[in-house]
Design a protein around this motif. Sequence first.
Motif, PDB file in Angstrom:
ATOM      1  N   GLU A   1     -25.190  27.335 -33.970  1.00 56.43           N
ATOM      2  CA  GLU A   1     -26.169  27.518 -32.902  1.00 56.43           C
ATOM      3  C   GLU A   1     -25.732  28.589 -31.912  1.00 56.43           C
ATOM      4  O   GLU A   1     -26.540  29.423 -31.478  1.00 56.43           O
ATOM      5  CB  GLU A   1     -26.413  26.201 -32.171  1.00 56.43           C
ATOM      6  CG  GLU A   1     -27.146  25.151 -32.971  1.00 56.43           C
ATOM      7  CD  GLU A   1     -26.266  24.439 -33.985  1.00 56.43           C
ATOM      8  OE1 GLU A   1     -26.809  23.698 -34.822  1.00 56.43           O
ATOM      9  OE2 GLU A   1     -25.022  24.634 -33.939  1.00 56.43           O
ATOM     10  N   LEU A   2     -24.449  28.562 -31.535  1.00 58.94           N
ATOM     11  CA  LEU A   2     -23.948  29.575 -30.605  1.00 58.94           C
ATOM     12  C   LEU A   2     -23.983  30.956 -31.241  1.00 58.94           C
ATOM     13  O   LEU A   2     -24.400  31.939 -30.617  1.00 58.94           O
ATOM     14  CB  LEU A   2     -22.525  29.247 -30.155  1.00 58.94           C
ATOM     15  CG  LEU A   2     -21.887  30.294 -29.236  1.00 58.94           C
ATOM     16  CD1 LEU A   2     -22.623  30.367 -27.903  1.00 58.94           C
ATOM     17  CD2 LEU A   2     -20.406  30.004 -29.008  1.00 58.94           C
ATOM     18  N   THR A   3     -23.545  31.048 -32.496  1.00 58.24           N
ATOM     19  CA  THR A   3     -23.544  32.330 -33.197  1.00 58.24           C
ATOM     20  C   THR A   3     -24.950  32.911 -33.263  1.00 58.24           C
ATOM     21  O   THR A   3     -25.170  34.109 -33.030  1.00 58.24           O
ATOM     22  CB  THR A   3     -22.984  32.168 -34.619  1.00 58.24           C
ATOM     23  OG1 THR A   3     -21.658  31.629 -34.547  1.00 58.24           O
ATOM     24  CG2 THR A   3     -22.947  33.498 -35.347  1.00 58.24           C
ATOM     25  N   LYS A   4     -25.918  32.058 -33.561  1.00 58.79           N
ATOM     26  CA  LYS A   4     -27.314  32.500 -33.623  1.00 58.79           C
ATOM     27  C   LYS A   4     -27.775  33.011 -32.266  1.00 58.79           C
ATOM     28  O   LYS A   4     -28.468  34.043 -32.171  1.00 58.79           O
ATOM     29  CB  LYS A   4     -28.188  31.343 -34.085  1.00 58.79           C
ATOM     30  CG  LYS A   4     -29.666  31.699 -34.233  1.00 58.79           C
ATOM     31  CD  LYS A   4     -30.466  30.496 -34.721  1.00 58.79           C
ATOM     32  CE  LYS A   4     -31.951  30.843 -34.834  1.00 58.79           C
ATOM     33  NZ  LYS A   4     -32.750  29.668 -35.307  1.00 58.79           N
TER      34      LYS A   4
ATOM     35  N   LEU B   1     -26.330  26.487 -24.395  1.00 54.96           N
ATOM     36  CA  LEU B   1     -26.795  27.468 -25.382  1.00 54.96           C
ATOM     37  C   LEU B   1     -27.890  28.362 -24.834  1.00 54.96           C
ATOM     38  O   LEU B   1     -28.295  29.329 -25.483  1.00 54.96           O
ATOM     39  CB  LEU B   1     -27.279  26.748 -26.644  1.00 54.96           C
ATOM     40  CG  LEU B   1     -26.177  26.085 -27.487  1.00 54.96           C
ATOM     41  CD1 LEU B   1     -26.791  25.227 -28.576  1.00 54.96           C
ATOM     42  CD2 LEU B   1     -25.254  27.139 -28.080  1.00 54.96           C
ATOM     43  N   LYS B   2     -28.382  28.050 -23.630  1.00 57.23           N
ATOM     44  CA  LYS B   2     -29.396  28.884 -22.994  1.00 57.23           C
ATOM     45  C   LYS B   2     -28.768  29.933 -22.071  1.00 57.23           C
ATOM     46  O   LYS B   2     -29.479  30.754 -21.482  1.00 57.23           O
ATOM     47  CB  LYS B   2     -30.352  28.015 -22.177  1.00 57.23           C
ATOM     48  CG  LYS B   2     -31.067  26.943 -22.988  1.00 57.23           C
ATOM     49  CD  LYS B   2     -31.885  26.034 -22.087  1.00 57.23           C
ATOM     50  CE  LYS B   2     -32.535  24.894 -22.873  1.00 57.23           C
ATOM     51  NZ  LYS B   2     -33.285  23.975 -21.973  1.00 57.23           N
TER      52      LYS B   2
ATOM     53  N   HIS C   1     -11.629  22.853 -24.405  1.00 54.44           N
ATOM     54  CA  HIS C   1     -12.349  23.888 -23.644  1.00 54.44           C
ATOM     55  C   HIS C   1     -13.174  24.786 -24.569  1.00 54.44           C
ATOM     56  O   HIS C   1     -13.689  25.816 -24.130  1.00 54.44           O
ATOM     57  CB  HIS C   1     -11.363  24.734 -22.839  1.00 54.44           C
ATOM     58  CG  HIS C   1     -10.702  23.978 -21.737  1.00 54.44           C
ATOM     59  ND1 HIS C   1     -11.058  24.114 -20.411  1.00 54.44           N
ATOM     60  CD2 HIS C   1      -9.732  23.038 -21.779  1.00 54.44           C
ATOM     61  CE1 HIS C   1     -10.316  23.299 -19.677  1.00 54.44           C
ATOM     62  NE2 HIS C   1      -9.507  22.641 -20.479  1.00 54.44           N
ATOM     63  N   MET C   2     -13.280  24.380 -25.839  1.00 54.68           N
ATOM     64  CA  MET C   2     -13.953  25.216 -26.840  1.00 54.68           C
ATOM     65  C   MET C   2     -15.091  24.473 -27.541  1.00 54.68           C
ATOM     66  O   MET C   2     -15.491  24.850 -28.637  1.00 54.68           O
ATOM     67  CB  MET C   2     -12.922  25.691 -27.874  1.00 54.68           C
ATOM     68  CG  MET C   2     -11.780  26.496 -27.268  1.00 54.68           C
ATOM     69  SD  MET C   2     -10.375  26.721 -28.390  1.00 54.68           S
ATOM     70  CE  MET C   2     -11.091  27.760 -29.650  1.00 54.68           C
ATOM     71  N   LYS C   3     -15.629  23.437 -26.924  1.00 56.99           N
ATOM     72  CA  LYS C   3     -16.665  22.636 -27.563  1.00 56.99           C
ATOM     73  C   LYS C   3     -17.911  23.482 -27.848  1.00 56.99           C
ATOM     74  O   LYS C   3     -18.506  24.054 -26.939  1.00 56.99           O
ATOM     75  CB  LYS C   3     -17.020  21.443 -26.688  1.00 56.99           C
ATOM     76  CG  LYS C   3     -15.895  20.425 -26.582  1.00 56.99           C
ATOM     77  CD  LYS C   3     -16.273  19.254 -25.692  1.00 56.99           C
ATOM     78  CE  LYS C   3     -15.119  18.252 -25.592  1.00 56.99           C
ATOM     79  NZ  LYS C   3     -15.450  17.124 -24.677  1.00 56.99           N
TER      80      LYS C   3
END
Length: 485
Positions: free
Chosen positions: A54-57, A32-33, A46-48
């Motif tokens: 969190e990713l959207t943010k 996420l960084k 492959h989509m975890k």
Amino acid sequence: MSSFEGKLVHGNGNHNILYEAISLDRFDGDNLKSSLYWLSHAHCDHMKGLESHELTKHLISNPGVKIYCTDITKKLLRHMKGYQHLHRHLVTLLIDEPTLVLIPVNDQSQGVCITLTAMSAGHCPGSAMLLIEGADGTVLYTGDFRLDKGAASLLPALHDSFGGVKKVDHLYCDTTFLTRKTMNIVSRAECEEEIVEQVKSHISRGNNYHVVLKTKAKLGYENVYRILYERFRMKTHVRTEDAEVYSGIPEINERFRMKTHVRTEDAEVYSGIPEINEIVTLDNRTQVHTCWRSVQGGGLQDKNAAGLVSHGGCDTLNRPGVEVKVIHLSTMWFALTENKHTSVKVDSDTVRCCYSFHSSYSEIEDFIRYINPCYAYPNVLPMDATMEQTQHLLNSFLSKRADDASPELCQTNSWKSVHEIDSWWIAEKRSTNNTGFSSPKKPKLENEDNGSEQSTPTGSREATPELSLWSDSSDLENETPADAD
């Protein structure tokens, strides 16, 4: 099932991370960084984290951070529940088109430039490998792939203008079937012919004889549907949600001309791919179906409350007088039992056919020996193996063992000529120079002649038979030993 955790860790005792700002096929935890993401294809392992808040943010807070993928994968995601909101954060790469990308870096106002090139992976619609070229060296990440022996010689992005193989410093490879139990896996072409014969022997007996194709994934069997339509002029019945996913992808309609009955929810999935609508249908009167999904416990069939066999699909399959034959498409069962046949009869109305989206041991070895990278690392833990054993096998495929490799070796590593593997690539119908390969394309800047809704131009390598469109989200690919029937 992918074991890759997203970062390009350079092992060999150092555990350095290459291109630290990049994450591949993982969107959770430390990923996420990251400042740049790659999604190789639309299969759930492959989509975890891809659907997470969190990713959207992270994406909204950092407008320069994007997720790269192929055009087909982008269209699939737009029609898959839980992923539509990502559409404006997705950037597409054309197959074999080098693209110069600027990675945003917090402590560097100018960012870091790298070149990204997507290459055909042969796994499922939209799947692609990724070639990264920049200051940390040349890295090839395969994601999941299925390439025949010699197919690497057909990939333009792996070769220079003289036909030589580019130096690859680090290879991160799909090792799903890097086990001697799967030394050789029957080709998809051979299995497709066997499926045709199995279908023919049943439906030719009359209109009340129907066939169910039991599949482990939503994506990856489209070529089977096409061939069945070509042979029998019969569409395959799919679920509505699958049809909706396909609806946004015009490219598939150009490739397929058959129709198979799918479930309503599958039809929705397919709706992103208009071309597929020429070979699949929601009309359950057809005799070929893939509207059935595995019941809990993974049995080939189930029984309803009355104790009668239920095939779990459309009403037609459970209608009195209808004779149903189940064709179970899988690979793991054949691997676990070390069965070398193309198909195995289970009982009078059930047969197993070996159909694999992943390369066999011998195909992986051929691919690695051809590329001859300085280092090779596994992306998947094969059955009955440890990562150490798998790494040892990969090292054995290198001309110089990775344990002993050094930067100096990488710089002087001799390149094989494409002629050493195959010469039939010369017959490829494309503009070439005297080496048989098109001159290397100058990397284009990101978004140069590449709108957000771009589609693959006619004549691109996206249309290469067996290598491109099949380049494999919940319920997409979960064929693990525990699921093998």
